[in-house]
Design a protein around this motif. Structure first.
Motif, PDB file in Angstrom:
ATOM      1  N   GLU A 170       0.844  -1.196   0.000  1.00 57.63           N
ATOM      2  CA  GLU A 170       0.000   0.000   0.000  1.00 57.63           C
ATOM      3  C   GLU A 170       0.877   1.244   0.000  1.00 57.63           C
ATOM      4  OE1 GLU A 170      -3.647   2.033   2.584  1.00 57.63           O
ATOM      5  OE2 GLU A 170      -2.784   0.111   3.186  1.00 57.63           O
ATOM      6  N   LEU A 171       0.592   2.149  -0.935  1.00 56.97           N
ATOM      7  CA  LEU A 171       1.368   3.384  -1.075  1.00 56.97           C
ATOM      8  C   LEU A 171       0.456   4.586  -0.889  1.00 56.97           C
ATOM      9  CD1 LEU A 171       3.461   2.462  -4.253  1.00 56.97           C
ATOM     10  CD2 LEU A 171       4.263   2.462  -1.880  1.00 56.97           C
ATOM     11  N   ALA A 172       1.023   5.642  -0.323  1.00 52.64           N
ATOM     12  CA  ALA A 172       0.275   6.888  -0.159  1.00 52.64           C
ATOM     13  C   ALA A 172      -0.008   7.493  -1.530  1.00 52.64           C
ATOM     14  CB  ALA A 172       1.058   7.863   0.707  1.00 52.64           C
TER      15      ALA A 172
ATOM     16  N   VAL B  99      11.359   2.378   1.403  1.00 52.59           N
ATOM     17  CA  VAL B  99      11.821   3.215   0.295  1.00 52.59           C
ATOM     18  C   VAL B  99      11.345   2.615  -1.013  1.00 52.59           C
ATOM     19  CG1 VAL B  99      13.828   4.140  -0.926  1.00 52.59           C
ATOM     20  CG2 VAL B  99      13.850   3.996   1.570  1.00 52.59           C
ATOM     21  N   LEU B 100      10.678   3.432  -1.821  1.00 52.95           N
ATOM     22  CA  LEU B 100      10.237   3.024  -3.157  1.00 52.95           C
ATOM     23  C   LEU B 100      11.247   3.561  -4.162  1.00 52.95           C
ATOM     24  CD1 LEU B 100       7.896   1.704  -4.815  1.00 52.95           C
ATOM     25  CD2 LEU B 100       7.038   4.025  -5.148  1.00 52.95           C
ATOM     26  N   SER B 101      11.867   2.642  -4.905  1.00 56.87           N
ATOM     27  CA  SER B 101      12.884   3.011  -5.888  1.00 56.87           C
ATOM     28  C   SER B 101      12.289   2.883  -7.289  1.00 56.87           C
ATOM     29  CB  SER B 101      14.114   2.112  -5.740  1.00 56.87           C
ATOM     30  OG  SER B 101      15.044   2.374  -6.763  1.00 56.87           O
TER      31      SER B 101
ATOM     32  N   LEU C  58       8.724  15.112  -0.875  1.00 63.15           N
ATOM     33  CA  LEU C  58       8.385  13.922  -0.088  1.00 63.15           C
ATOM     34  C   LEU C  58       9.606  13.374   0.654  1.00 63.15           C
ATOM     35  CD1 LEU C  58       6.201  12.119  -2.784  1.00 63.15           C
ATOM     36  CD2 LEU C  58       5.401  13.417  -0.823  1.00 63.15           C
ATOM     37  N   ASP C  59      10.655  14.200   0.784  1.00 62.90           N
ATOM     38  CA  ASP C  59      11.909  13.772   1.418  1.00 62.90           C
ATOM     39  C   ASP C  59      12.623  12.709   0.595  1.00 62.90           C
ATOM     40  OD1 ASP C  59      11.936  15.475   3.546  1.00 62.90           O
ATOM     41  OD2 ASP C  59      10.826  14.131   4.866  1.00 62.90           O
TER      42      ASP C  59
ATOM     43  N   LEU D 251      11.808   7.295  -3.116  1.00 64.93           N
ATOM     44  CA  LEU D 251      10.746   7.963  -2.378  1.00 64.93           C
ATOM     45  C   LEU D 251      10.493   7.223  -1.072  1.00 64.93           C
ATOM     46  CD1 LEU D 251       8.395   8.301  -5.448  1.00 64.93           C
ATOM     47  CD2 LEU D 251       9.458  10.224  -4.281  1.00 64.93           C
ATOM     48  N   PRO D 252      10.593   7.909   0.085  1.00 64.20           N
ATOM     49  CA  PRO D 252      10.261   7.237   1.347  1.00 64.20           C
ATOM     50  C   PRO D 252       8.768   6.975   1.434  1.00 64.20           C
ATOM     51  CG  PRO D 252      10.695   9.564   1.719  1.00 64.20           C
ATOM     52  CD  PRO D 252      11.004   9.297   0.275  1.00 64.20           C
TER      53      PRO D 252
END
Length: 411
Positions: free
Chosen positions: A318-320, A357-359, A387-388, A407-408
């Motif tokens: 699940e991703l924001a 972490v999404l790469s 998004l840092d 992306l964190p």
């Protein structure tokens, strides 16, 4: 003013009374910890002793808060360690543990140095003000002449009252200064330091920014749904109505020819407006992200690309919404740049989630030479950094070009 003076006097008096107990406890803690530090019982015993020490330090923070009127935040870090031995060793490395013990030791001499003068000055001044009410009960015929005239005569006793009233403001100032000095020192030792306050503020701002970004993503989703279900649906309905009118005019015969051209023009304009609206919706927040998720949306981008695009993506969890949108637009912009400038034969899109972490990586076999400071890539970098995350672009002359974004994302 009287209530505050009473609070300051009570603070000083409490320091005098509590100081010996805290000094004794700090001495016991230090001796017990030192003797047991070389044994197996050292860490768990220190853990228990520190728990009591922090309760005493919490009492001191409460006293300082009551006097100064501002909260004194505890500086302790979250407990770490799976067992009492690990947690006890972690406490020995925490500066706040030793600052607590330092204050418990200092409170004894500091309480005497500030409390006794403050209490004596306040009691003497109050006794002078109330002299007519009590001096008659303790006559002393052996006093010096000047003092005897003040203590053993009615006019002298009222003169003491006047003198006590005159000295009330200086006494009040002295008591307040001593009490605030003691409380401020407690804040410096028992409260958060500047570095810790800055770290907490940075963490708070990070959470706040994340909430703002999530709220913005949710608002974009709402706008997309409103456009898709509202304006777009009405334009489609208007186009169908025009098509139906055109059909009826064809059935009516050649008499409606002058109007038929206008109907055809209006229908073409509606079709153009509908296409523009759909492009706008995809630019705001692609509906496929909401309906089918990031992997399906990237597959749709690959299918629309004019060159072969391979998408490799496993289970992303699940991703924001903000993270999904950022990853989608990174790939979309990279594919658009490849189509326009890279003269590539094929492209690889790889999306991997490692812990939190999404790469996202887009690699092509084109001619390279992409400008990382271009407006499109700069906009993508800002979206990722909001998004840092971070984005790195490598594009040597002759290729290949690699766009990589990290992306964190919360687990």
């Amino acid at each position: 003013m009287i209530v505050r003076a009473a609070r300051e006097l009570a603070h000083l008096l409490a320091g005098v009374l509590i100081g010996p107990a805290t000094f004794l406890w700090a001495l016991i803690t230090t001796l017990a910890s030192g003797l047991l530090s070389v044994t197996y019982l050292g860490p768990p015993v220190f853990l228990v002793l520190t728990w009591v020490t922090r309760r005493l330090a919490g009492l001191e923070r409460w006293r300082a808060t009551a006097l100064l009127g501002r909260p004194v935040v505890a500086p302790y870090e979250p407990a770490t360690g799976a067992n009492p031995w690990a947690r006890g060793r972690a406490l020995t490395r925490e500066p706040a543990t030793w600052r607590d013990l330092t204050w418990l030791v200092l409170l004894f001499p500091l309480g005497l140095a500030t409390g006794i003068p403050g209490v004596v000055v306040a009691v003497v001044d109050l006794g002078m003000i109330c002299a007519p009410l009590w001096l008659w009960a303790v006559p002393n015929p052996h006093l010096p002449l000047v003092v005897d005239a003040l203590f053993n005569t009615v006019p002298g006793r009222f003169a003491l009252t006047v003198l006590g009233v005159v000295l009330a403001l200086p006494a009040r100032w002295l008591v307040g200064t001593l009490a605030r000095t003691q409380a401020e020192l407690a804040v410096k030792l028992l409260g958060q330091g500047p570095r810790q306050r800055l770290a907490d503020r940075a963490a708070e701002l990070t959470v706040t920014r994340r909430r703002v970004v999530d709220a913005q993503a949710a608002e974009l989703q709402r706008i997309e749904r409103d456009l898709h279900d509202g304006a777009q649906a009405r334009i489609v309905a208007a186009g169908m109505t025009l098509a139906l009118a055109e059909r009826k005019m064809r059935v009516a015969g050649p008499g409606g020819d002058p109007v038929r051209d206008d109907l055809l023009t209006a229908r073409r304009q509606l079709d153009d407006a509908l296409a523009e609206l759909r492009r706008l919706v995809r630019g705001i927040y692609p509906p496929i992200l909401t309906d089918r998720g990031l992997v399906a949306a990237l597959g749709a981008l690959a299918g629309d690309a004019p060159l072969p695009v391979v998408v490799r993506a496993g289970d992303l969890g699940e991703l924001a919404p903000a993270v999904q949108a950022a990853a989608y637009f990174v790939v979309a912009e990279a594919l658009a740049n490849i189509t326009k400038h890279a003269t590539a034969d094929e492209c690889l899109v790889e999306v991997v989630r490692r812990e939190d972490v999404l790469s996202v990586e887009v690699r092509d076999d084109g001619c390279g030479g992409a400008d990382p400071s271009g407006s499109g890539l700069t906009g993508l970098r800002r979206r990722v950094e909001a998004l840092d995350g971070r984005m790195v672009i490598t594009s040597p002359s002759g290729g290949p070009t690699v766009v990589r974004a990290e992306l964190p994302c919360e687990s």
